[in-house]
Design an enzyme around this catalytic site. Structure first.
Site, PDB file in Angstrom:
ATOM      1  N   ALA A 191     -57.484 -77.895  95.796  1.00  0.00           N
ATOM      2  CA  ALA A 191     -57.240 -76.525  96.242  1.00  0.00           C
ATOM      3  C   ALA A 191     -58.541 -76.012  96.860  1.00  0.00           C
ATOM      4  O   ALA A 191     -59.628 -76.517  96.534  1.00  0.00           O
ATOM      5  CB  ALA A 191     -56.834 -75.674  95.053  1.00  0.00           C
ATOM      6  N   GLY A 236     -55.939 -80.391  93.351  1.00  0.00           N
ATOM      7  CA  GLY A 236     -54.649 -80.111  93.987  1.00  0.00           C
ATOM      8  C   GLY A 236     -54.187 -81.229  94.903  1.00  0.00           C
ATOM      9  O   GLY A 236     -52.985 -81.386  95.134  1.00  0.00           O
ATOM     10  N   GLU A 250     -52.551 -83.581  92.708  1.00  0.00           N
ATOM     11  CA  GLU A 250     -51.322 -82.920  92.252  1.00  0.00           C
ATOM     12  C   GLU A 250     -50.247 -82.913  93.338  1.00  0.00           C
ATOM     13  O   GLU A 250     -49.066 -83.108  93.058  1.00  0.00           O
ATOM     14  CB  GLU A 250     -51.659 -81.501  91.778  1.00  0.00           C
ATOM     15  CG  GLU A 250     -52.505 -81.529  90.501  1.00  0.00           C
ATOM     16  CD  GLU A 250     -53.119 -80.180  90.151  1.00  0.00           C
ATOM     17  OE1 GLU A 250     -53.891 -79.654  90.972  1.00  0.00           O
ATOM     18  OE2 GLU A 250     -52.818 -79.662  89.072  1.00  0.00           O
ATOM     19  N   GLU A 295     -61.269 -80.414  88.084  1.00  0.00           N
ATOM     20  CA  GLU A 295     -61.339 -78.951  87.957  1.00  0.00           C
ATOM     21  C   GLU A 295     -62.275 -78.498  86.852  1.00  0.00           C
ATOM     22  O   GLU A 295     -62.892 -77.435  86.941  1.00  0.00           O
ATOM     23  CB  GLU A 295     -59.933 -78.369  87.703  1.00  0.00           C
ATOM     24  CG  GLU A 295     -58.975 -78.463  88.874  1.00  0.00           C
ATOM     25  CD  GLU A 295     -58.176 -79.759  88.931  1.00  0.00           C
ATOM     26  OE1 GLU A 295     -58.553 -80.738  88.251  1.00  0.00           O
ATOM     27  OE2 GLU A 295     -57.182 -79.783  89.665  1.00  0.00           O
TER      28      GLU A 295
END
Ligand code: CAA
Length: 257
Positions: free
Chosen positions: A65, A108, A111, A131
């Site tokens: 992200a 992300g 993911e 993260e």
């Protein structure tokens, strides 16, 4: 339709989405999420599309992200906006989706790859959920999907240390379906997607739905679901065609009906 963070094209019966933010190693920002759903909406609406491939660049599938976008967010703001909820729409797509991963698939990015039905990885791929090094944890399903795919011990180790896993370990651990040489990643992913897209679309979609059901329900409930869907397939013309073609020693001509 022009997108600013993605390249979106149709190749025969396959929809191809290439994440395209090279300046940020394909970090996934809000604009990209909106465009991803718009692109997927288009492929959902197009009855000729039988499979979707999501890929990135040689260097990065996606490095996570977008940290610069997230850095100043607040708890009330993320809560009110249900920040990241748009990714649930990506994960809930019903047509088969393949992630073709080269380079970094972190946070992300990992993911997003796991939201697809399976991952084909280049031998250069590196997976991780780093993260924790940023003072947060996976927020787009990583703590759940990684655990289901590779088991608790490895998921814990990955998420608590933030270490990366190479392609060979990812295949051994069940995170990826297959590792291929980096130079032939897209070709292999497209070939696989074309194979899937040549099947009956409703049958492929029902098969996908049944396999995902395994993550949600007990074995007996899952088998009951499978049996009901299996029975329902005998109401399709494609079942008649598929079995007739076998008996007549010819290729089936599926009509998605
Ligand atoms: N968000 C925003 N920008 C990012 C980014 C990210 N996730 N990852 C890389 N970039 C940017 C860098 O800031 C850099 O931009 P500038 O040139 O403007 O400084 C550019 O991409 C190139 O990156 P690097 O110079 O860092 O490249 P490198 O080869 O030295 O390192 C890397 C590569 C190891 C992948 C490193 O970029 C990195 O650690 N990135 C962050 C990985 C990460 O922590 N991902 C998780 C994000 S949080 C998340 O995803 C939460 C969640 O669960 C949803």
């Amino acid at each position: 339709m022009a997108f600013s963070t993605l390249l979106v094209e149709t190749r025969g019966k396959v929809g191809l989405i290439t994440v395209n933010r090279p300046q940020a190693l394909n970090a996934l920002n809000s604009e990209l999420l909106a465009e991803m759903n718009e692109a997927l909406d288009g492929f959902d609406r197009d009855p000729s599309i039988g499979c979707i491939v999501i890929t990135g660049s040689e260097r990065a599938f996606a490095a996570g992200a977008d940290i610069k976008e997230m850095a100043s967010l607040t708890y009330p703001g993320t809560y009110i906006d249900d920040f990241f909820a748009g990714w649930d729409r990506v994960a809930a797509r019903r047509k088969p989706m393949i992630a073709a991963v080269a380079g970094f698939a972190l946070g992300g990015g990992c993911e997003l790859a796991m939201m697809c039905d399976f991952i084909i990885a280049a031998d250069t791929a590196k997976f991780g959920q780093p993260e924790i090094k940023l003072g947060v944890m996976p927020g787009i399903g990583g703590s759940q999907r990684l655990t289901r795919l590779i088991g608790r011990a490895k998921a814990m180790e990955m998420c608590l240390t933030g270490r990366m896993m190479d392609a060979e370990e990812a295949e051994r651990s069940g995170l990826v379906a297959r590792v291929v040489p980096a130079g032939s990643l897209l070709e292999e992913a497209m070939k696989t997607a074309e194979t899937i897209a040549s099947m009956s679309l409703p049958i492929a979609m029902m098969t996908k739905e049944a396999i995902h059901r395994a993550d949600e329900v007990s074995l007996s409930e899952g088998i009951r679901f499978e049996r009901r869907v299996f029975h329902a397939m005998f109401a399709t013309r494609d079942q008649k065609e598929g079995m007739a073609a076998f008996v007549e020693k010819r290729k089936p001509d599926f009509k998605n009906s």
